[in-house]
Scaffold this motif. Sequence first.
Motif, PDB file in Angstrom:
ATOM      1  N   PHE A 187      45.143  40.209  55.760  1.00 51.94           N
ATOM      2  CA  PHE A 187      46.017  39.315  54.985  1.00 51.94           C
ATOM      3  C   PHE A 187      47.458  39.803  55.062  1.00 51.94           C
ATOM      4  O   PHE A 187      48.382  39.000  55.213  1.00 51.94           O
ATOM      5  N   LEU A 188      47.663  41.106  54.948  1.00 49.89           N
ATOM      6  CA  LEU A 188      49.020  41.656  55.034  1.00 49.89           C
ATOM      7  C   LEU A 188      49.649  41.320  56.376  1.00 49.89           C
ATOM      8  O   LEU A 188      50.822  40.929  56.448  1.00 49.89           O
ATOM      9  N   VAL A 193      52.777  46.290  45.687  1.00 50.16           N
ATOM     10  CA  VAL A 193      52.015  47.167  44.789  1.00 50.16           C
ATOM     11  C   VAL A 193      50.810  47.754  45.515  1.00 50.16           C
ATOM     12  O   VAL A 193      50.493  48.941  45.377  1.00 50.16           O
ATOM     13  N   GLY A 194      50.117  46.926  46.298  1.00 46.10           N
ATOM     14  CA  GLY A 194      48.956  47.413  47.033  1.00 46.10           C
ATOM     15  C   GLY A 194      49.297  48.500  48.036  1.00 46.10           C
ATOM     16  O   GLY A 194      48.605  49.519  48.141  1.00 46.10           O
ATOM     17  N   SER A 196      56.701  34.606  45.825  1.00 44.35           N
ATOM     18  CA  SER A 196      57.158  35.987  45.760  1.00 44.35           C
ATOM     19  C   SER A 196      56.225  36.865  44.943  1.00 44.35           C
ATOM     20  O   SER A 196      56.240  38.096  45.093  1.00 44.35           O
ATOM     21  N   ARG A 197      55.406  36.273  44.077  1.00 51.09           N
ATOM     22  CA  ARG A 197      54.396  37.063  43.373  1.00 51.09           C
ATOM     23  C   ARG A 197      53.351  37.596  44.360  1.00 51.09           C
ATOM     24  O   ARG A 197      52.808  38.692  44.175  1.00 51.09           O
ATOM     25  N   VAL A 198      53.040  36.807  45.398  1.00 48.89           N
ATOM     26  CA  VAL A 198      52.123  37.286  46.441  1.00 48.89           C
ATOM     27  C   VAL A 198      52.751  38.470  47.173  1.00 48.89           C
ATOM     28  O   VAL A 198      52.101  39.492  47.420  1.00 48.89           O
ATOM     29  N   THR A 199      54.035  38.340  47.514  1.00 51.33           N
ATOM     30  CA  THR A 199      54.734  39.447  48.169  1.00 51.33           C
ATOM     31  C   THR A 199      54.745  40.683  47.287  1.00 51.33           C
ATOM     32  O   THR A 199      54.519  41.803  47.751  1.00 51.33           O
ATOM     33  N   PRO A 204      63.775  37.009  50.292  1.00 52.11           N
ATOM     34  CA  PRO A 204      63.230  35.977  49.391  1.00 52.11           C
ATOM     35  C   PRO A 204      62.712  36.557  48.079  1.00 52.11           C
ATOM     36  O   PRO A 204      62.869  35.932  47.019  1.00 52.11           O
ATOM     37  N   PHE A 205      62.127  37.745  48.131  1.00 55.25           N
ATOM     38  CA  PHE A 205      61.659  38.394  46.899  1.00 55.25           C
ATOM     39  C   PHE A 205      62.826  38.704  45.970  1.00 55.25           C
ATOM     40  O   PHE A 205      62.748  38.460  44.759  1.00 55.25           O
TER      41      PHE A 205
END
Length: 539
Positions: A385-386, A419-420, A411-414, A443-444
Amino acid sequence: MDFTPATAANGYGSPREPHFPSSFTKFNSALTAGLLNPMSPPPPPLLDKTRSSPTLFEMMASEPDSLARTPVQIRNGVLPSPSSSSSGAKTANHLVVSAQDKQALAMQKISDLLASRSPGNQFNDPTSSDVKLTLSSKDGISITMSVHRQILVAHSRFFAMKLSDRWSKQQRPPSSSPYIVEISDCDDVEVYIETLMLMYCRDLRKKLMRQDVLRVLGILKVSAAIGFDAGVLSCLEYLEAAPWSEDEEEKIASLLSELHLENVGATEVLRRVSAEACQGNNRSNSSNDEVLLKLLHVVLEGKDEKARRDMKTLVSKMLHENSSGNDLSKESLYLACDGCLQMLKHHFLQAAASDMENVDQIGRQADNLHWVLDILIDRQIAEDFLITWASLSELSEMHPKVPAVHRYEISRVTARLFVGIGKGQILAPKEVRCLLLRNWLTPFYNDFGWMRRASKGLDRYLIEEGLSNTILTLPLAWQQEFFLAWFDRFLNSSEDCPNLQRGFEVWWRRSFWRRKNQREEEPARLRITAKGKIIILFY
């Protein structure tokens, strides 16, 4: 000696080495060329003797020499019962009793480790083994376990030499008794056992992800000493991708220098702090997989938002509780993920072209992706996914054309990926980590203010720490690029920009403070000539 893992008896196979599409392919050529660990010292010699039966407790190495020590021994993972205390033991002071308690705790941990075999794994299985291996530490711990000669020979150049046919004929009695092997003066018996257990593991990389950096360093040291090449490679891949603390940096650099692994990947690991410098075949039951996949799609496509949130929590909890991860296949999870991603791309590009008919689907599908990503990370399979998300350059380029109120969920996905990576939950090559930052960091930044105000329960400090650690996993020159860009942005808009001061300070010390100290450690010399003599003064 070339190292080519062979398929062992009883259905054992050699551990599958994880594949990274990065410069780690250089490691494999070095391994097959026999270049691994050319200068590391050999492990202690093997002895063909057995140890006498000991009591449970023994004195710690730090106790006074006047106190006698009794070795503690475990056979086949069974911890013996403590013997009754003698009159002399009853008069021992509190320090000695505390040391004994600590020793007993260590022995219990080792006993639990030996008993923690998964079904089908015959490590320490006396019924199928043909080698009795005893590990002894300097402080008197003695562990006897049952292992398999073919497994040791296939995975370790040290054991391949010591358990050769010629040696075996000389050491093994004419009866059917197992080989008796003893290794003395182990630095850490528990780490040695974990390294041997890795030889029975089909997915070394996933197994190592459950360890911390210091434990992986211990496994690396033992693997290098016994010529366990697959273990060395997996440890180096882990260290290159996982985040480190500043204290761990010194230990990593010191050990890699001691082991002389520069030609087989140590340089890749150290590039982060120096400018110079298998997938398993386990499948869930098809019917269970189909049911869970259907539940997954029902949650993703549900109409009632409150019910969707509740069911997401419930499904996530159920999947997390099944630690084996065999209830839902990786393919099924990524199939659901791909469906959400395709819908997100369609509606986002549609909104970028000023068609706002289904603009609400952007936030919905981004929220779905965030949920599935949490599941992927929990199951340690989020690397693909990354890679996919980091490569969405078309979507990141269209990002400014969509109003922030509709796009900030992306941006919450980013942020979840930051964090991961920052927690070591996602291990990926540095090129992928850098691509994620190049395509999605701006964009974040642009959405950070909206995320803070509109996302309930958003942990700003967790995200800031994750982003800092993500940048710090890159080579030093790349760190400079991202931290200088942040520094300029933060000074102009601190309220709508994450605070990466902690990470910035770490980069600063790596780049300037340590270099300055290294230069100051070289003493300046003043040369004075007096009456034909040369006097050199240091100041």
